[in-house]
Structures are given as structure tokens and as C-alpha cells.
Design a protein around this motif. Structure first.
Motif, PDB file in Angstrom:
ATOM      1  N   VAL A 144      -4.863  12.999  35.144  1.00  0.00           N
ATOM      2  CA  VAL A 144      -3.937  13.955  35.737  1.00  0.00           C
ATOM      3  C   VAL A 144      -4.378  14.186  37.176  1.00  0.00           C
ATOM      4  O   VAL A 144      -5.520  14.588  37.430  1.00  0.00           O
ATOM      5  CB  VAL A 144      -3.931  15.296  34.966  1.00  0.00           C
ATOM      6  CG1 VAL A 144      -2.939  16.268  35.615  1.00  0.00           C
ATOM      7  CG2 VAL A 144      -3.569  15.068  33.503  1.00  0.00           C
TER       8      VAL A 144
ATOM      9  N   ARG B 226      -8.005  13.037  27.308  1.00  0.00           N
ATOM     10  CA  ARG B 226      -7.232  12.447  26.222  1.00  0.00           C
ATOM     11  C   ARG B 226      -5.848  13.095  26.208  1.00  0.00           C
ATOM     12  O   ARG B 226      -5.740  14.319  26.182  1.00  0.00           O
ATOM     13  CB  ARG B 226      -7.919  12.683  24.881  1.00  0.00           C
ATOM     14  CG  ARG B 226      -9.307  12.108  24.776  1.00  0.00           C
ATOM     15  CD  ARG B 226      -9.838  12.210  23.336  1.00  0.00           C
ATOM     16  NE  ARG B 226      -9.368  13.405  22.664  1.00  0.00           N
ATOM     17  CZ  ARG B 226      -9.170  13.509  21.353  1.00  0.00           C
ATOM     18  NH1 ARG B 226      -9.375  12.442  20.581  1.00  0.00           N
ATOM     19  NH2 ARG B 226      -8.764  14.634  20.805  1.00  0.00           N
ATOM     20  N   HIS B 227      -4.822  12.272  26.237  1.00  0.00           N
ATOM     21  CA  HIS B 227      -3.482  12.838  26.269  1.00  0.00           C
ATOM     22  C   HIS B 227      -3.216  13.694  25.034  1.00  0.00           C
ATOM     23  O   HIS B 227      -2.461  14.687  25.082  1.00  0.00           O
ATOM     24  CB  HIS B 227      -2.430  11.721  26.371  1.00  0.00           C
ATOM     25  CG  HIS B 227      -1.064  12.231  26.665  1.00  0.00           C
ATOM     26  ND1 HIS B 227      -0.155  12.555  25.673  1.00  0.00           N
ATOM     27  CD2 HIS B 227      -0.449  12.530  27.847  1.00  0.00           C
ATOM     28  CE1 HIS B 227       0.950  13.001  26.232  1.00  0.00           C
ATOM     29  NE2 HIS B 227       0.817  12.988  27.566  1.00  0.00           N
TER      30      HIS B 227
ATOM     31  N   SER C  13      -9.567   5.013  37.563  1.00  0.00           N
ATOM     32  CA  SER C  13      -8.579   5.988  37.991  1.00  0.00           C
ATOM     33  C   SER C  13      -7.868   5.507  39.252  1.00  0.00           C
ATOM     34  O   SER C  13      -8.489   4.945  40.158  1.00  0.00           O
ATOM     35  CB  SER C  13      -9.240   7.342  38.255  1.00  0.00           C
ATOM     36  OG  SER C  13      -8.280   8.260  38.763  1.00  0.00           O
TER      37      SER C  13
ATOM     38  N   PRO D 254       1.357   9.588  28.648  1.00  0.00           N
ATOM     39  CA  PRO D 254       0.107   8.900  28.329  1.00  0.00           C
ATOM     40  C   PRO D 254      -0.093   7.692  29.244  1.00  0.00           C
ATOM     41  O   PRO D 254       0.849   6.976  29.577  1.00  0.00           O
ATOM     42  CB  PRO D 254       0.309   8.453  26.873  1.00  0.00           C
ATOM     43  CG  PRO D 254       1.373   9.333  26.335  1.00  0.00           C
ATOM     44  CD  PRO D 254       2.273   9.653  27.488  1.00  0.00           C
ATOM     45  N   GLY D 255      -1.330   7.490  29.665  1.00  0.00           N
ATOM     46  CA  GLY D 255      -1.657   6.343  30.518  1.00  0.00           C
ATOM     47  C   GLY D 255      -1.329   6.531  31.979  1.00  0.00           C
ATOM     48  O   GLY D 255      -1.450   5.590  32.778  1.00  0.00           O
ATOM     49  N   THR D 256      -0.930   7.754  32.375  1.00  0.00           N
ATOM     50  CA  THR D 256      -0.577   8.015  33.772  1.00  0.00           C
ATOM     51  C   THR D 256      -1.784   7.799  34.690  1.00  0.00           C
ATOM     52  O   THR D 256      -2.905   8.170  34.361  1.00  0.00           O
ATOM     53  CB  THR D 256      -0.055   9.451  33.926  1.00  0.00           C
ATOM     54  OG1 THR D 256       1.153   9.585  33.186  1.00  0.00           O
ATOM     55  CG2 THR D 256       0.199   9.801  35.390  1.00  0.00           C
TER      56      THR D 256
ATOM     57  N   ASP E  67      -7.630   8.417  28.073  1.00  0.00           N
ATOM     58  CA  ASP E  67      -6.489   7.505  28.165  1.00  0.00           C
ATOM     59  C   ASP E  67      -5.470   7.931  29.209  1.00  0.00           C
ATOM     60  O   ASP E  67      -4.411   7.312  29.344  1.00  0.00           O
ATOM     61  CB  ASP E  67      -5.802   7.373  26.810  1.00  0.00           C
ATOM     62  CG  ASP E  67      -5.246   8.699  26.285  1.00  0.00           C
ATOM     63  OD1 ASP E  67      -5.264   9.705  27.035  1.00  0.00           O
ATOM     64  OD2 ASP E  67      -4.799   8.732  25.128  1.00  0.00           O
ATOM     65  N   THR E  68      -5.782   8.978  29.973  1.00  0.00           N
ATOM     66  CA  THR E  68      -4.842   9.497  30.957  1.00  0.00           C
ATOM     67  C   THR E  68      -5.627  10.143  32.090  1.00  0.00           C
ATOM     68  O   THR E  68      -6.713  10.678  31.869  1.00  0.00           O
ATOM     69  CB  THR E  68      -3.908  10.553  30.319  1.00  0.00           C
ATOM     70  OG1 THR E  68      -3.195   9.948  29.240  1.00  0.00           O
ATOM     71  CG2 THR E  68      -2.922  11.115  31.334  1.00  0.00           C
TER      72      THR E  68
END
Length: 399
Positions: A107, A57-58, A49, A127-129, A104-105
């Protein structure tokens, strides 16, 4: 006599090569890489992270806001095993934390609202942020720094992070210093009539220390040919660079050039069309390079800054050209037909950032009093050089 540029070229061509050695990375500050330094593992080491927030999961963000139950917490610390995130859940995660399998993300916390064991995502994210993917900066085995790079604190930190525990660096040149002259007394010793305190030894030692070299031992040599021969022979045998002060002109007690060549040293140059520092003598014997510096302190200063520093930089793989800067010169400045002048000066910037040089009084070769103010050595070209003189090249005395 030869000119300054030819003298620099001759010295560069005569430099002995330095072997490499392997040292611990943490002890390599200031050294120069002898080979590329590569990563022992990918950077980053694992998917992680980039922020404090929530891993998920997005695909579970069907609508915004979206509320998900918390399935655990991932701190930035050693983990017994990678956790796996169940569909429809989120995990509390902190910066640097190992990303759970299936997530995969991330927040970031500022975009969420926490309510007990549930978290609500308040704004949409891609996605992937806020992820750092394994190896996205450097793959395992990638070059962190090329041969010739100097190890700065930043590079040292990068090498440590890359797992480069030991690195190949250029060996530090071994330097021997000989101070000649029966009238020269070591700094701090009592003076008799006709004697002078040594300024050149402390000057050389301080300058080399500032440039990052280890402390020197300085030998004082009597004005006798046999004493000079014995001291030079010992110095050639133990050092890559031999620096002598005095004994290089044409007086009855100036033995350095003749004795060094009796010891099978090959002359590189003797006398440069410059002031101060004209009777500079350079010779090579085997893997040792001798700089016979004149005895006047200002001549020592000039030849140290211009020729010795250039040689040391090249031996260590540094680019000596980077030391030269430009400043607007005071006018008029005295010039001679075929002689370069080296002037001690103060260089500072005007409000527009333009550098200006102001020469100082007391420029005679035996004078060093103006060094308390000088921060620059100005190169004033001879009249034979097709060079403008409104802007002059200079070397910093503070580097």
C-alpha cells in the motif's frame, strides 16, 4: 557504366564477412550484436516493492480503514535474509525493497496514515498492488536483444541490469586509407608551387570518426607504379576495407585499377553513371574490399556517403536502407538520360512538418565550400528511371 542501384548491389554481394569478438558490455557502446544477448538472471531479480509504502497481507485488510502494527522496515539494499511477515502486521518498505515472505500487497504511502509504530490503511487496494514480481519482465535466459541490434546507451543499461557482463559483437572493420598524387600535401604542411593541401584525408578521417570508427592512419603515396603497388599490398594485408583517393581514372598516373588487379584483386565495378563520383573503382582481394575513390573532394564525399557507408553498415549488421529519407524537391531540377546526380542541399521542415530540400550553389566536383551549410545529399534520378521527382530520396550529412 552501371547505375547506382546495380553498383550498390554489386558492392553488397562482394562484402567480406566480419568475425565476432567478445567484449565487456560497458565497452560495447555503438557495436552491433553478433549473437543474441540473454539475461543471466530473471528481471526483476526478486519480488520487490514498486513504491514507498507498507508491505502486508491483503487478507488482513478486513475493513477500511484498517490499522496494523509495524513489524519492521525493508530498505532497497542488501538484506542478510528475507524477512517473514507475521499475520496481522505490516512492514515499512521502500521502492525496490525485497518483499517479505507472506506479504502479497504493498500500500503506497499516500494511502496511509502513520502513528508511531502503527499504520492505518485509508483506502482499499486490490491484492498484488504495487508489486514487481520476480521474472515478470524477463525470465532467466530470455533474449534481451537479437543479433544485429546496435548497442545504444539504453540497451547497454538493459544488458548491465540483466547481468550480461560480456557480449558477442561484430568485429570493427580494419580500415586503411591511401592518398595518392604527387601534388597532394598532408594537411598543415608547407605548399610549393603546383601543390594543393589534402582535403580528402581529413574528410575521410572525420567522416569515419563521426560514424564511430577509431582514428585512422593515413598513408600518402607517390604517383609511381611501384609505390602504389607496395602501398596497396600492405593495405590489403592489414585491412578489411581499403580506401584510396585519386588514381582511378584514365590518366597516365592513375595506377589503382591496374595495380590492384596485378595483386590478384577481382574487379567488382569501375565507373558508375553518376555525377559527381563517376570513376569509382571497387575490387576484392581475399577478405579485403578496395574502394578506389576519385580525387575530387565532392566525389569522395558522395562515394563515402553512398557506397562506403552502405558497405560498413552491412558488414556490421545494420540496415543501410534506414538511412534514406524523402523530401519535397525544388523545381525544376536538371536530369540526364542515364545519369544520377548527387546534389548537396539543405533539408528542413515547414510548419506542417513537410520536409523540403533546397539545393546549394557550387556543385562542381572540386568544390566543398557549400558543406558549411549542407545537411543533405539529394539523389536526382536519371530520365531513364521511372521515378517521380517531386519528392526525392536523400541522405543526411549529419548522421
Amino acid at each position: 557504366m552501371i547505375g547506382v542501384d546495380e553498383a550498390l548491389a554489386r558492392v553488397a554481394a562482394a562484402l567480406p564477412a566480419l568475425s565476432a569478438e567478445t567484449v565487456a558490455t560497458r565497452a560495447a557502446l555503438g557495436r552491433v550484436l553478433a549473437a543474441p544477448a540473454c539475461t543471466a538472471h530473471p528481471l526483476p531479480l526478486f519480488d520487490q516493492s514498486a513504491v514507498d509504502g507498507y508491505a502486508l497481507r491483503h487478507a488482513d485488510l478486513h475493513t477500511i480503514p484498517a490499522t496494523l502494527p509495524l513489524a519492521g522496515m525493508v530498505a532497497a539494499s542488501a538484506q542478510p535474509a528475507r524477512t517473514r511477515l507475521a499475520p496481522g502486521t505490516a512492514a515499512r518498505i521502500f521502492t525496490g525493497g525485497l518483499l517479505p515472505d507472506n506479504a502479497d500487497t504493498v500500500v503506497r504511502q499516500e494511502l496511509t496514515r502513520r502513528d508511531g509504530d502503527r499504520v492505518t490503511v485509508l483506502e482499499a487496494v486490490a491484492p498484488g498492488t504495487d508489486l514487481r514480481r520476480e521474472g515478470e519482465e524477463l525470465a532467466q535466459g530470455s533474449v534481451v536483444a537479437a543479433a544485429g541490434a546496435q548497442v545504444t546507451p539504453g540497451l547497454l543499461a538493459a544488458l548491465a541490469l540483466a547481468g550480461a557482463h560480456r557480449i558477442a559483437v561484430r568485429r570493427v572493420p580494419r580500415i586503411a586509407v591511401l592518398i595518392t598524387g604527387d601534388e597532394v600535401v598532408p594537411h598543415g604542411a608547407a605548399l610549393k608551387l603546383g601543390q594543393v593541401p589534402d582535403a580528402n584525408g581529413p574528410l575521410i578521417d572525420a567522416q569515419l570518426t563521426r560514424w564511430g570508427f577509431p582514428p585512422l592512419s593515413i598513408d600518402y603515396v607517390a604517383d609511381r607504379e611501384e609505390a602504389v603497388r607496395e602501398a596497396l599490398a600492405r593495405a590489403f594485408d592489414r585491412a578489411d576495407i581499403v580506401l584510396t583517393s585519386g588514381g582511378v581514372s584514365v590518366g597516365d598516373f592513375d595506377f589503382i585499377p591496374a595495380v590492384s588487379e596485378q595483386l590478384c584483386a577481382e574487379r567488382v565495378l569501375w565507373k558508375v553513371a553518376q555525377k559527381p563520383g563517376m570513376p569509382l573503382y571497387v575490387a576484392r582481394r581475399g577478405a579485403s574490399l578496395l574502394f578506389g575513390l576519385p580525387g575530387n573532394p565532392a566525389s569522395v564525399l558522395v562515394n563515402l556517403q553512398v557506397y562506403v557507408r552502405d558497405a560498413l553498415d552491412r558488414m556490421l549488421g545494420r540496415d543501410p536502407v534506414l538511412r534514406w529519407r524523402h523530401a519535397r524537391a525544388p523545381a525544376p531540377l536538371r536530369r540526364e538520360k542515364e545519369k544520377t546526380f548527387w546534389l548537396r542541399a539543405v533539408v528542413d521542415a515547414d510548419p506542417q512538418g513537410q520536409l523540403h530540400a533546397q539545393t546549394l550553389s557550387g556543385q562542381a566536383s572540386h568544390m566543398l565550400g557549400n558543406l558549411a551549410r549542407a545537411n543533405a545529399l539529394l539523389r536526382v534520378p536519371g530520365l531513364h528511371e521511372d521515378t517521380a521527382t517531386d519528392v526525392l530520396r536523400w541522405l543526411s550529412l549529419d548522421d
